[in-house]
Enzyme design. Structure first.
Site, PDB file in Angstrom:
ATOM      1  N   ALA A 182       3.933  44.392   5.628  1.00  8.75           N
ATOM      2  CA  ALA A 182       5.310  44.391   5.145  1.00  8.75           C
ATOM      3  C   ALA A 182       5.367  44.558   3.620  1.00  8.75           C
ATOM      4  O   ALA A 182       4.435  44.178   2.915  1.00  8.75           O
ATOM      5  CB  ALA A 182       5.970  43.066   5.531  1.00  8.75           C
ATOM      6  N   GLY A 236      -5.537  45.714   6.855  1.00  9.34           N
ATOM      7  CA  GLY A 236      -4.272  45.263   6.301  1.00  9.34           C
ATOM      8  C   GLY A 236      -4.420  44.974   4.820  1.00  9.34           C
ATOM      9  O   GLY A 236      -4.025  45.760   3.956  1.00  9.34           O
ATOM     10  N   ARG A 237      -5.077  43.857   4.506  1.00 10.08           N
ATOM     11  CA  ARG A 237      -5.136  43.435   3.099  1.00 10.08           C
ATOM     12  C   ARG A 237      -5.873  44.426   2.211  1.00 10.08           C
ATOM     13  O   ARG A 237      -5.486  44.620   1.058  1.00 10.08           O
ATOM     14  CB  ARG A 237      -5.796  42.064   2.992  1.00 10.08           C
ATOM     15  CG  ARG A 237      -4.957  40.949   3.599  1.00 10.08           C
ATOM     16  CD  ARG A 237      -5.559  39.605   3.322  1.00 10.08           C
ATOM     17  NE  ARG A 237      -4.810  38.527   3.947  1.00 10.08           N
ATOM     18  CZ  ARG A 237      -4.913  38.177   5.222  1.00 10.08           C
ATOM     19  NH1 ARG A 237      -5.749  38.831   6.016  1.00 10.08           N
ATOM     20  NH2 ARG A 237      -4.191  37.182   5.695  1.00 10.08           N
ATOM     21  N   GLY A 281     -10.033  41.122   9.071  1.00 13.48           N
ATOM     22  CA  GLY A 281     -11.305  40.753   8.452  1.00 13.48           C
ATOM     23  C   GLY A 281     -12.184  41.916   8.018  1.00 13.48           C
ATOM     24  O   GLY A 281     -13.281  41.684   7.502  1.00 13.48           O
ATOM     25  N   TYR A 304       0.942  35.206  -0.834  1.00  6.74           N
ATOM     26  CA  TYR A 304       1.502  35.770   0.405  1.00  6.74           C
ATOM     27  C   TYR A 304       0.532  36.790   0.995  1.00  6.74           C
ATOM     28  O   TYR A 304       0.269  36.791   2.204  1.00  6.74           O
ATOM     29  CB  TYR A 304       2.870  36.411   0.106  1.00  6.74           C
ATOM     30  CG  TYR A 304       3.386  37.250   1.251  1.00  6.74           C
ATOM     31  CD1 TYR A 304       3.782  36.654   2.457  1.00  6.74           C
ATOM     32  CD2 TYR A 304       3.455  38.638   1.143  1.00  6.74           C
ATOM     33  CE1 TYR A 304       4.238  37.435   3.517  1.00  6.74           C
ATOM     34  CE2 TYR A 304       3.910  39.414   2.201  1.00  6.74           C
ATOM     35  CZ  TYR A 304       4.297  38.802   3.384  1.00  6.74           C
ATOM     36  OH  TYR A 304       4.734  39.567   4.445  1.00  6.74           O
ATOM     37  N   ASP A 346      -8.264  44.956  14.328  1.00  6.66           N
ATOM     38  CA  ASP A 346      -8.109  44.699  12.896  1.00  6.66           C
ATOM     39  C   ASP A 346      -8.393  43.226  12.633  1.00  6.66           C
ATOM     40  O   ASP A 346      -8.727  42.473  13.553  1.00  6.66           O
ATOM     41  CB  ASP A 346      -6.738  45.142  12.345  1.00  6.66           C
ATOM     42  CG  ASP A 346      -5.566  44.222  12.693  1.00  6.66           C
ATOM     43  OD1 ASP A 346      -5.761  43.082  13.158  1.00  6.66           O
ATOM     44  OD2 ASP A 346      -4.417  44.670  12.490  1.00  6.66           O
ATOM     45  N   HIS A 372      -3.443  39.216  13.401  1.00 10.26           N
ATOM     46  CA  HIS A 372      -2.527  39.343  12.271  1.00 10.26           C
ATOM     47  C   HIS A 372      -3.253  39.001  10.966  1.00 10.26           C
ATOM     48  O   HIS A 372      -2.661  38.495  10.022  1.00 10.26           O
ATOM     49  CB  HIS A 372      -1.340  38.403  12.472  1.00 10.26           C
ATOM     50  CG  HIS A 372       0.006  38.964  12.149  1.00 10.26           C
ATOM     51  ND1 HIS A 372       0.847  39.517  13.088  1.00 10.26           N
ATOM     52  CD2 HIS A 372       0.699  39.034  10.969  1.00 10.26           C
ATOM     53  CE1 HIS A 372       1.991  39.881  12.509  1.00 10.26           C
ATOM     54  NE2 HIS A 372       1.924  39.599  11.214  1.00 10.26           N
TER      55      HIS A 372
HETATM   56  C1  LIG Z   1       0.930  41.097   3.512  1.00 13.97           C
HETATM   57  C2  LIG Z   1       0.829  41.344   4.981  1.00 13.97           C
HETATM   58  C3  LIG Z   1       1.966  41.712   5.684  1.00 13.97           C
HETATM   59  C4  LIG Z   1       1.886  41.974   7.054  1.00 13.97           C
HETATM   60  N1  LIG Z   1       3.005  42.413   7.713  1.00 13.97           N
HETATM   61  C5  LIG Z   1       2.922  42.735   9.028  1.00 13.97           C
HETATM   62  C6  LIG Z   1       4.035  43.271   9.701  1.00 13.97           C
HETATM   63  O1  LIG Z   1       5.097  43.497   9.131  1.00 13.97           O
HETATM   64  N2  LIG Z   1       3.909  43.523  11.017  1.00 13.97           N
HETATM   65  C7  LIG Z   1       2.728  43.321  11.702  1.00 13.97           C
HETATM   66  O2  LIG Z   1       2.650  43.563  12.908  1.00 13.97           O
HETATM   67  N3  LIG Z   1       1.636  42.847  11.064  1.00 13.97           N
HETATM   68  C8  LIG Z   1       1.712  42.557   9.753  1.00 13.97           C
HETATM   69  N4  LIG Z   1       0.607  42.094   9.103  1.00 13.97           N
HETATM   70  C9  LIG Z   1      -0.686  41.986   9.815  1.00 13.97           C
HETATM   71  C10 LIG Z   1      -1.477  43.294   9.685  1.00 13.97           C
HETATM   72  O3  LIG Z   1      -0.885  44.325  10.437  1.00 13.97           O
HETATM   73  C11 LIG Z   1      -2.911  43.156  10.178  1.00 13.97           C
HETATM   74  O4  LIG Z   1      -2.918  42.681  11.502  1.00 13.97           O
HETATM   75  C12 LIG Z   1      -3.784  42.256   9.303  1.00 13.97           C
HETATM   76  O5  LIG Z   1      -3.466  42.372   7.941  1.00 13.97           O
HETATM   77  C13 LIG Z   1      -5.260  42.620   9.518  1.00 13.97           C
HETATM   78  O6  LIG Z   1      -6.107  41.742   8.853  1.00 13.97           O
HETATM   79  P1  LIG Z   1      -6.748  42.023   7.402  1.00 13.97           P
HETATM   80  O7  LIG Z   1      -5.656  41.825   6.424  1.00 13.97           O
HETATM   81  O8  LIG Z   1      -7.811  40.992   7.322  1.00 13.97           O
HETATM   82  O9  LIG Z   1      -7.277  43.437   7.410  1.00 13.97           O
HETATM   83  C14 LIG Z   1       0.649  41.827   7.731  1.00 13.97           C
HETATM   84  C15 LIG Z   1      -0.482  41.468   7.017  1.00 13.97           C
HETATM   85  C16 LIG Z   1      -0.408  41.234   5.658  1.00 13.97           C
HETATM   86  C17 LIG Z   1      -1.663  40.873   4.904  1.00 13.97           C
HETATM   87  C1  LIG Z   2       9.245  39.136   7.510  1.00 11.67           C
HETATM   88  C2  LIG Z   2       8.027  39.959   7.373  1.00 11.67           C
HETATM   89  C3  LIG Z   2       6.860  39.426   8.169  1.00 11.67           C
HETATM   90  C4  LIG Z   2       5.663  40.189   7.851  1.00 11.67           C
HETATM   91  C5  LIG Z   2       4.425  39.690   8.516  1.00 11.67           C
HETATM   92  O1  LIG Z   2       4.215  39.934   9.678  1.00 11.67           O
HETATM   93  C6  LIG Z   2       3.441  38.936   7.744  1.00 11.67           C
HETATM   94  O2  LIG Z   2       3.731  38.527   6.614  1.00 11.67           O
HETATM   95  O3  LIG Z   2       2.337  38.699   8.266  1.00 11.67           O
END
Ligand SMILES: Cc1cc2nc3c(=O)[nH]c(=O)nc-3n(C[C@H](O)[C@H](O)[C@H](O)COP(=O)(O)O)c2cc1C
Ligand SMILES: CCCCC(=O)C(=O)O
Length: 360
Positions: free
Chosen positions: A88, A306-307, A285, A33, A283, A252
């Site tokens: 999340a 994010g990650r 990468g 996930y 954001d 995302h």
């Molecule tokens: C596990 C996970 C959960 C995320 N949940 C959300 C969220 O709840 N709302 C949202 O706007 N973006 C969510 N994102 C996207 C992040 O805000 C962000 O755009 C993204 O992780 C950036 O890329 P990176 O993981 O390569 O840094 C999520 C990303 C991941 C990896």
């Molecule tokens: C229901 C939570 C969604 C979180 C999200 O945005 C993601 O996993 O990328």
């Protein structure tokens, strides 16, 4: 040697090490996930690869004895132009969840955007850092009362980040294959204290449009409003027209629509439109301090991860942030940039398919 920050862990020297560490610790359902995305993961891979297409052009003989990485977000000083993107359910990776992540942001003096789908309350998370800028991510949900309830719970937040790239969730094969589900004892307290998971109102309003939503949000909130998930020049123009405070160029993390371009390439296209009119962040990468410097050279004023932060929950989010800061400082010193404002497009070239370096 001066460069070797004593406090860094020899087992985890870079974000890739942090990813490996987290990946062996997490159960497969949660690891996939976090690490994966929809369909063929084309965008996920390209987000990272894009940073390698841009080459740094160091300037020689600059006095870099003193490097200042400090920057500003929502009018508040931060130690460097990096923040935590909303992700999340941090309790899947650590029992303290978003409180632990927030503690790390506070300890390192950077910003944090809390997800609506946080597993801790916004109040508990923002209580960890009185000096740092927090923002809260929102989706417009079918039940507008819940959306407003979220706004009211904003605690110490200075901005709302409205996610605009998730009318529906991307088709993430891992979630189907692993039958992804939350542990029974885990909830989303910021959404569900006002509703039930069984209510249709907690789902995204796929009919939301900005011309109606932004004035409605402005009437109900005095926080800055940023759009998260913009990918086109005409949407940047729309955001400017609607008077938004900021934009995050984001896909995302390659988790929604597979096949969209890397955010660094989109940034290059959109920055000339946004500069001087609306704050522009990026954001998706970012895995190295040098990636941050490349985004800044392409005119982003702020970067988010994010990650890299959720992988940090396995070994220390603070460690991950410190790694990125150290790498940014080394990049700035070697490229001849004394401060964040020194980093401009003259420090980047693109390697063209014919092997010739082109200036931006
Ligand atoms: C596990 C996970 C959960 C995320 N949940 C959300 C969220 O709840 N709302 C949202 O706007 N973006 C969510 N994102 C996207 C992040 O805000 C962000 O755009 C993204 O992780 C950036 O890329 P990176 O993981 O390569 O840094 C999520 C990303 C991941 C990896
Ligand atoms: C229901 C939570 C969604 C979180 C999200 O945005 C993601 O996993 O990328």
């Amino acid at each position: 040697m001066a460069n070797r920050a004593e406090e860094l862990d020899p087992d985890v020297c870079c974000i890739d090490d942090l990813k490996s560490r987290a990946s062996v610790q997490l159960p497969q359902m949660y690891r996939d996930y976090y690490n994966e995305g929809p369909m063929d993961l084309l965008t996920l891979r390209d987000n990272e690869a894009a940073f390698d297409r841009y080459k740094i052009r160091p300037k020689i003989l600059v006095d870099v004895n003193y490097i200042d990485t400090s920057s500003e977000l929502f009018g508040t000083k931060v130690s460097f132009p990096l923040g935590l993107s909303p992700t999340a359910m941090h309790k899947l990776a650590h029992p303290d969840g978003e409180v632990a992540t927030s503690r790390a942001a506070a300890a390192t003096g950077i910003s944090m955007v809390l997800s609506s789908y946080s597993t801790c309350s916004i109040e508990d998370a923002t209580a960890q850092g009185l000096e740092i800028p927090y923002a809260m991510q929102m989706c417009v949900l079918k039940d507008r009362k819940i959306t407003l309830h979220l706004e009211a719970r904003r605690g110490g937040c200075k901005a709302l980040f409205l996610s605009v790239d998730n009318a529906v969730l991307g088709k993430r094969l891992n979630e189907f294959r692993n039958k992804f589900e939350l542990p029974v004892d885990m909830t989303w307290p910021n959404i569900l204290s006002h509703s039930s998971v069984h209510s249709d109102g907690v789902y995204y309003d796929a009919g939301m449009n900005l011309e109606e939503t932004i004035p409605w949000l402005r009437d109900n909130s005095n926080l800055q409003i940023w759009l998260k998930g913009v990918n086109r020049a005409d949407d940047v123009q729309l955001a400017i027209k609607l008077g938004l405070d900021g934009i995050v160029i984001s896909n995302h993390g390659g988790r929604q629509l597979d096949g969209v371009p890397a955010t660094l390439d989109v940034l290059r296209e959109c920055a000339p439109i946004a500069t001087g009119k609306v704050h522009l962040a990026i954001d998706s990468g970012i895995r190295r301090g040098s990636d941050i410097s490349k985004a800044l050279a392409l005119d982003a004023s702020h970067c988010f991860i994010g990650r890299a932060a959720v992988w940090g929950l396995a070994k220390g989010v603070e460690l991950g942030i410190k790694i990125l800061l150290q790498e940014l400082r080394i990049t700035m010193a070697l490229a001849g940039c004394r401060s964040i404002k020194d980093i401009d497009s003259s420090f980047l070239s693109v390697l063209q398919p014919n092997g010739i370096l082109a200036k931006l």
